[in-house]
Structure formats: structure tokens, C-alpha cells
Design a protein around this motif. Sequence first.
Motif, PDB file in Angstrom:
ATOM      1  N   SER A 120       1.006  -1.200   0.007  1.00 26.14           N
ATOM      2  CA  SER A 120       0.099   0.052   0.131  1.00 26.14           C
ATOM      3  C   SER A 120       0.749   1.394  -0.086  1.00 26.14           C
ATOM      4  O   SER A 120       0.305   2.441  -0.247  1.00 26.14           O
ATOM      5  CB  SER A 120      -0.948   0.148   1.179  1.00 26.14           C
ATOM      6  OG  SER A 120      -0.115   0.078   2.414  1.00 26.14           O
ATOM      7  N   MET A 121       2.147   1.087   0.381  1.00 25.40           N
ATOM      8  CA  MET A 121       3.135   2.362   0.405  1.00 25.40           C
ATOM      9  C   MET A 121       3.800   2.513  -0.955  1.00 25.40           C
ATOM     10  O   MET A 121       4.595   3.432  -1.077  1.00 25.40           O
ATOM     11  CB  MET A 121       3.804   2.295   1.567  1.00 25.40           C
ATOM     12  CG  MET A 121       3.224   1.990   2.927  1.00 25.40           C
ATOM     13  SD  MET A 121       4.460   1.650   4.249  1.00 25.40           S
ATOM     14  CE  MET A 121       3.506   0.779   5.522  1.00 25.40           C
ATOM     15  N   LEU A 123       3.300   2.974  -4.194  1.00 28.90           N
ATOM     16  CA  LEU A 123       3.026   4.170  -5.045  1.00 28.90           C
ATOM     17  C   LEU A 123       3.342   5.557  -4.394  1.00 28.90           C
ATOM     18  O   LEU A 123       4.079   6.312  -5.048  1.00 28.90           O
ATOM     19  CB  LEU A 123       1.668   4.137  -5.513  1.00 28.90           C
ATOM     20  CG  LEU A 123       1.020   5.286  -6.406  1.00 28.90           C
ATOM     21  CD1 LEU A 123       1.932   5.131  -7.843  1.00 28.90           C
ATOM     22  CD2 LEU A 123      -0.483   5.155  -6.729  1.00 28.90           C
ATOM     23  N   PRO A 124       2.826   5.791  -3.158  1.00 30.60           N
ATOM     24  CA  PRO A 124       3.135   7.167  -2.701  1.00 30.60           C
ATOM     25  C   PRO A 124       4.726   7.177  -2.481  1.00 30.60           C
ATOM     26  O   PRO A 124       5.341   8.265  -2.585  1.00 30.60           O
ATOM     27  CB  PRO A 124       2.534   7.256  -1.356  1.00 30.60           C
ATOM     28  CG  PRO A 124       2.045   5.902  -0.970  1.00 30.60           C
ATOM     29  CD  PRO A 124       2.043   5.136  -2.440  1.00 30.60           C
ATOM     30  N   MET A 127       6.491   7.969  -5.739  1.00 33.18           N
ATOM     31  CA  MET A 127       6.202   9.310  -6.139  1.00 33.18           C
ATOM     32  C   MET A 127       7.103  10.437  -5.424  1.00 33.18           C
ATOM     33  O   MET A 127       7.664  11.305  -5.928  1.00 33.18           O
ATOM     34  CB  MET A 127       4.772   9.552  -6.052  1.00 33.18           C
ATOM     35  CG  MET A 127       3.891   9.232  -7.008  1.00 33.18           C
ATOM     36  SD  MET A 127       2.108   9.497  -6.708  1.00 33.18           S
ATOM     37  CE  MET A 127       2.169  11.110  -7.048  1.00 33.18           C
ATOM     38  N   MET A 128       7.284   9.839  -3.926  1.00 35.00           N
ATOM     39  CA  MET A 128       8.177  10.853  -3.181  1.00 35.00           C
ATOM     40  C   MET A 128       9.800  10.763  -3.930  1.00 35.00           C
ATOM     41  O   MET A 128      10.284  11.591  -3.762  1.00 35.00           O
ATOM     42  CB  MET A 128       7.824  10.436  -1.793  1.00 35.00           C
ATOM     43  CG  MET A 128       8.872  11.188  -0.774  1.00 35.00           C
ATOM     44  SD  MET A 128       8.802  10.564   0.794  1.00 35.00           S
ATOM     45  CE  MET A 128       9.410   9.026   0.663  1.00 35.00           C
TER      46      MET A 128
END
Length: 278
Positions: A120-121, A123-124, A127-128
Motif C-alpha cells: 500500500s506504500m 505508489l506514494p 512518487m516521493m
Amino acid sequence: MNTRIPLGGYALRAVLVCLAVVNLYPLLFTLMTSLKTSEQFFTDIWAFPREFLVDNYVQAFEIGRIGEYFYNSVVIALVTLAMVTVVAAFAAYALARLRVPFGGAIVGLLLIIQILPTESMILPLYMMMSKLKLLGVTYVPVTFAYVGWLLPGTIVILRNFFLSIPSELLESARMDGSGEISTMFRIAFPLTGGAIATCTVLNFCFVWGELLWAQISTLTTEKGLPLTVGLINFQGQYATDWGLMTAAICMILFPLFLLFMFLQKYFVQGLTSGAVKG
């Protein structure tokens, strides 16, 4: 005194033996295959090797670049474990033995983060890392992500161990004039060898075998590829040479066996000694 084993005991032992065989046979099969030539493998895949063909390991290490991937994984694992252990030890001691504001809420938040699946982490996190332009930097995106994922669980485990240390022991050191830092290094940390060994084994297994983020974070570079990603590339090149493939797999598994062999005493001790608060 009656020492006869009940029938249920024999049944339980039989089940355990079957489970052991089911888990150990694939490892034995991989080891046997790594010592065969392709001709021997396709002639009879279940037969023992007629000779110990060590050349498979040499070719996998040199031609298949497994040596390079192995080095990258070692660097990533060592840096990650060092950062996680140091930061988690200080944070866990503070949460266990110092009056940290909202300490209970912080522990609860760490548990919630630990429950969240790492998928769940992705994708973010990607992007970061992309906005910070870290994806092309060797080792950095992989290591930073692993440190972030491993810290919550490691802090919780070490905190439980620090709570199991008798308070009288720490209080007597303070009464003798020992400062908090000195008490932590001289008394608390030496008593947590089992905890640190437990966290080291668990964290190393995660870092050594993680694939999803390692593959995503290295899509734009050929440098710093860990073993898991390198093995996929290796499989694409040598898909039909099972001797080389299984030799590469054996070299990946060897550090896990070696680490657990040396730390198994502390690992088993650490799984139980911190379960009850002292």
C-alpha cells in the motif's frame, strides 16, 4: 513411572516429520540440481548428481553477475541493519524508560504502521522518491524504504525487551550517579543481545528477499541491483540452464542459513524472553 508415549504423541511426531520433509526436500532438490549439468538434469531430474559440478557456481558468480548482485545486497543489508538497529534502540529505550510525551500514542501509531501492508506504500513512496530525484542514486531508494518499513516493528520489539528489564536495576545505577546515556549503554543495551539478534535475523530475511520495491526502484538504472532483481535478469538469460539457476539460488540462500546458524541461540531466546514484562 509410566514413560509410554500416547498415541496422539506419535501422530503429532509423524505430522511434524512430514512437514519437515515437505519443507526440506525443495532445498535438497535445489542443491542436487546445482551440481548437475543440463544433460544430467533432463535425463533424470530426481537422480543424485554423478559428480559434484562446482563449475556451475563459478559461472553463475562470474558470467551471470551474481557476484556483483551479491555485493550490492550485502551493502544494502548492512547499511539498512545498522541504521535500523541504532535508531530503533534509542527510540525503544526512550519509549520504554523515559517520560516521552504521548508515548502510548506513538507506540499505537507504530503498531498501526506495522499492520499496513508494504504494497500500500509503494505508489506514494515511488512518487516521493521521484520528486526528490533519488531513484537514480545507487542504493539510496532501496535502503531508505527498507529503513522506514523496518523501524516500526523493530522499535516495538526492542521496547518490549527494555520493559522486561527490572526497574530496580536501572534505578540502582541512577542512584550511583550514572547518567541516562551511561545507564542505557552500560546496563540496558548489554541485556538486549537476544532482542537485537531476533530483530537482526528477521530484518535481514526481509531485506535479503524483498523483490517488489527493489525491482520498481531500480527500473531506471543498471547499478546497485540486489540479488532478487539480479536473479530475475539471470533467469531471463539462462532460463533453460537449471544447473546455473539453482547454483545462483543456493548462493542466495547460503547467507540466510549462515546467519541463522550463528544467531539461532539468541534468536530463540529473544522470541520468548521479551514476552513477559519483568
